[in-house]
Motif scaffolding. Structure first.
Motif, PDB file in Angstrom:
ATOM      1  N   UNK A  21     -42.288  61.061 -56.506  1.00 15.90           N
ATOM      2  CA  UNK A  21     -41.018  61.799 -56.408  1.00 15.90           C
ATOM      3  C   UNK A  21     -40.471  61.744 -54.982  1.00 15.90           C
ATOM      4  N   UNK A  22     -41.365  61.917 -54.038  1.00 14.45           N
ATOM      5  CA  UNK A  22     -40.937  61.927 -52.636  1.00 14.45           C
ATOM      6  C   UNK A  22     -40.540  60.529 -52.167  1.00 14.45           C
ATOM      7  N   UNK A  23     -41.215  59.527 -52.672  1.00 15.45           N
ATOM      8  CA  UNK A  23     -41.002  58.164 -52.177  1.00 15.45           C
ATOM      9  C   UNK A  23     -39.720  57.535 -52.696  1.00 15.45           C
ATOM     10  N   UNK A  24     -39.429  57.711 -53.950  1.00  9.54           N
ATOM     11  CA  UNK A  24     -38.294  57.011 -54.548  1.00  9.54           C
ATOM     12  C   UNK A  24     -36.963  57.504 -53.989  1.00  9.54           C
ATOM     13  N   UNK A  25     -35.977  56.610 -53.908  1.00 11.86           N
ATOM     14  CA  UNK A  25     -35.999  55.202 -54.344  1.00 11.86           C
ATOM     15  C   UNK A  25     -36.303  54.222 -53.212  1.00 11.86           C
ATOM     16  N   UNK A  26     -36.515  54.727 -52.003  1.00 11.86           N
ATOM     17  CA  UNK A  26     -36.616  53.807 -50.853  1.00 11.86           C
ATOM     18  C   UNK A  26     -38.039  53.369 -50.524  1.00 11.86           C
ATOM     19  N   UNK A  27     -39.033  54.151 -50.944  1.00 10.04           N
ATOM     20  CA  UNK A  27     -40.415  53.868 -50.548  1.00 10.04           C
ATOM     21  C   UNK A  27     -41.329  53.946 -51.763  1.00 10.04           C
ATOM     22  N   UNK A  28     -42.599  53.655 -51.538  1.00  9.63           N
ATOM     23  CA  UNK A  28     -43.581  53.683 -52.626  1.00  9.63           C
ATOM     24  C   UNK A  28     -44.496  54.891 -52.465  1.00  9.63           C
ATOM     25  N   UNK A  29     -45.155  55.236 -53.558  1.00  4.45           N
ATOM     26  CA  UNK A  29     -46.118  56.335 -53.514  1.00  4.45           C
ATOM     27  C   UNK A  29     -47.256  55.999 -52.560  1.00  4.45           C
ATOM     28  N   UNK A  30     -47.628  54.724 -52.485  1.00  2.00           N
ATOM     29  CA  UNK A  30     -48.709  54.308 -51.585  1.00  2.00           C
ATOM     30  C   UNK A  30     -48.319  54.540 -50.123  1.00  2.00           C
ATOM     31  N   UNK A  31     -47.055  54.295 -49.824  1.00  3.58           N
ATOM     32  CA  UNK A  31     -46.599  54.515 -48.444  1.00  3.58           C
ATOM     33  C   UNK A  31     -46.667  56.002 -48.102  1.00  3.58           C
ATOM     34  N   UNK A  32     -46.233  56.840 -49.039  1.00  2.00           N
ATOM     35  CA  UNK A  32     -46.300  58.285 -48.809  1.00  2.00           C
ATOM     36  C   UNK A  32     -47.743  58.718 -48.599  1.00  2.00           C
ATOM     37  N   UNK A  33     -48.650  58.175 -49.408  1.00  2.04           N
ATOM     38  CA  UNK A  33     -50.064  58.524 -49.293  1.00  2.04           C
ATOM     39  C   UNK A  33     -50.607  58.137 -47.923  1.00  2.04           C
ATOM     40  N   UNK A  34     -50.234  56.938 -47.444  1.00  4.93           N
ATOM     41  CA  UNK A  34     -50.735  56.499 -46.136  1.00  4.93           C
ATOM     42  C   UNK A  34     -50.182  57.366 -45.012  1.00  4.93           C
ATOM     43  N   UNK A  35     -48.936  57.841 -45.142  1.00  9.43           N
ATOM     44  CA  UNK A  35     -48.352  58.739 -44.134  1.00  9.43           C
ATOM     45  C   UNK A  35     -49.067  60.082 -44.150  1.00  9.43           C
ATOM     46  N   UNK A  36     -49.277  60.624 -45.338  1.00  5.76           N
ATOM     47  CA  UNK A  36     -49.919  61.938 -45.451  1.00  5.76           C
ATOM     48  C   UNK A  36     -51.362  61.891 -44.953  1.00  5.76           C
TER      49      UNK A  36
END
Length: 451
Positions: A21-36
């Motif tokens: 939910x946080x990532x779309x539409x510009x990023x992926x869930x994996x990117x959010x996970x790596x940031x967190x």
């Protein structure tokens, strides 16, 4: 995990959002996970995206401070509810924003002014003026208004007018003539011009065209600003805060704005616009709960007299100063007629100038002289009412009372006008010798105290 990642995760889970939910539409869930998890440092674009999705300010993600916290300080400065030490510390805090230090200095200046110490207040207002940069000229309005108030209360309306006209021009040159500033400058300028014997009606009219609800609106604006700041609606919170600041400034200058209403009312009364004068004086009466409201009652009495309603006029005079009533039935003739007997000061106005002069001293704690000036003005209206009713003896007593009150501090043109009024009355009473004596005494007094 990095601090930024921790904050993003806490806000995301708190709002019930998945990483997708946080990532779309510009990023992926994996990117959010790596940031967190602290494995990636988000770019400025990514931070802006996350902040928008989380409905928070980017500052909250990067620093962990709620952006509304800064606004709460601004609100505390406006409400002036913190203890004295809080404002003193903020005013001298070298790490604080200069605009906040200036606002704290203004609060301290107002408090010294309310305590009857304009000399001390000047130092605070001057520091506040210097702290605000020229590019934010409109934010210097409270400081300049405070300096002008002090100068006028110290008996230098010319310098106050100089400050105000210079600042007015600066506001226009900088493209920052916001309504609250224009209102404050012209309301004070009208009173200064009145003090100087100049035409104050144009400045008064300019101020009153911008007059808003004043003190009545402050609680609502402040409550709105707090709520919006807490919910991170920062642009809307700042707008509410700006509106609250304008209302606070107008509330602080309530007596001066009431004075502007009274100046315009006198111009309208002179032009025969009784309805307009009545509306302005009613507004002046309700605008202030202090001495200016009582001054407006005396003016209203004169208007009702002109409207042919002496009963209402007398009732208003009684409300403004009940102490005058016994004079009608049991005057102390010796005290009223003898020259030099008035122990109280102020200049009296055959055209209503006296009570505005007294109003000039209301903020300094010198309320006694203001009361006496108002009383002299009321005596003059009582004299007019008595003359209308054919009671010339009562009219004489009231005119002499008004004259006597003002011998203590030196008469001006208003005392000369009162002397003329009394001489005309005595002539009508077929007492020419007394009329000549009054004129001679009045002219001597004016010559002795001129300037």
């Amino acid at each position: 995990m990095s601090g930024v990642g921790e904050r993003i995760q806490a806000l995301r889970t708190g709002k019930g959002l998945t990483q997708r939910d946080l990532a779309e539409p510009n990023y992926t869930a994996a990117y959010v996970s790596s940031v967190e998890n602290g494995h990636r440092v988000p770019s400025s674009d990514a931070l802006a995206h996350f902040a928008a999705r989380l409905r928070v300010d980017v500052t909250q993600l990067t620093t962990g401070r709620h952006p509304g916290d800064a606004l709460s300080i601004e609100i505390d400065l406006l409400e002036e509810v913190q203890p004295q030490l809080w404002y003193e510390q903020l005013a001298t805090d070298p790490t604080a924003l200069d605009t906040r230090r200036a606002a704290a200095e203004v609060v301290l200046g107002r408090r010294r002014l309310a305590a009857g110490a304009p000399d001390d207040a000047v130092a605070h207002f001057e520091r506040a003026r210097r702290l605000v940069p020229p590019t934010l000229a409109h934010l210097r309005t409270p400081a300049v208004a405070g300096l002008a108030l002090c100068a006028r209360l110290q008996g230098d309306p010319g310098y106050a007018a100089y400050l105000l006209t210079g600042f007015r021009d600066e506001l226009h040159r900088s493209g920052l003539p916001d309504p609250a500033s224009v209102l404050a400058v012209h309301a004070l300028l009208a009173l200064c011009q009145h003090d100087l014997g100049e035409d104050a009606a144009p400045a008064a009219s300019t101020a009153l065209a911008l007059a808003g609800p004043g003190a009545e609106a402050v609680p609502a604006f402040v409550a709105t600003a707090r709520t919006l700041a807490a919910s991170s609606h920062l642009p809307e919170a700042r707008a509410a805060l700006a509106a609250a600041g304008a209302a606070v400034l107008e509330s602080w200058l309530a007596d001066e704005i009431a004075g502007a209403f009274r100046i315009r009312a006198r111009a309208r009364l002179s032009a025969g616009d009784l309805a307009g004068a009545l509306a302005d004086l009613t507004a002046a009466r309700h605008r202030s709960t202090g001495p200016a409201a009582l001054d407006a009652l005396v003016d209203l009495a004169e208007v009702h007299r002109a409207l042919g309603d002496p009963a209402t006029a007398r009732a208003l005079l009684s409300a403004a100063d009940p102490a005058i009533a016994p004079l009608v039935t049991e005057p102390d003739a010796d005290a009223l007629i003898g020259p030099g007997t008035g122990a109280h000061g102020g200049t009296v106005g055959g055209n209503g100038d006296a009570d505005l002069e007294g109003h000039r001293r209301d903020r300094t704690g010198g309320g006694g002289s203001a009361v006496e000036v108002r009383r002299a003005r009321a005596h003059r209206v009582h004299a007019l009412l008595s003359q209308d009713a054919g009671d010339l003896e009562a009219a004489e007593r009231h005119l002499r009372a008004a004259i006597a009150i003002h011998r203590g501090t030196g008469p001006r043109r208003e005392l000369a006008q009162l002397s003329l009024d009394l001489a005309d009355l005595l002539t009508a009473m077929r007492r020419p010798d007394d009329a000549l004596a009054v004129l001679a005494d009045g002219l001597t007094a004016v010559d002795t105290h001129a300037g």
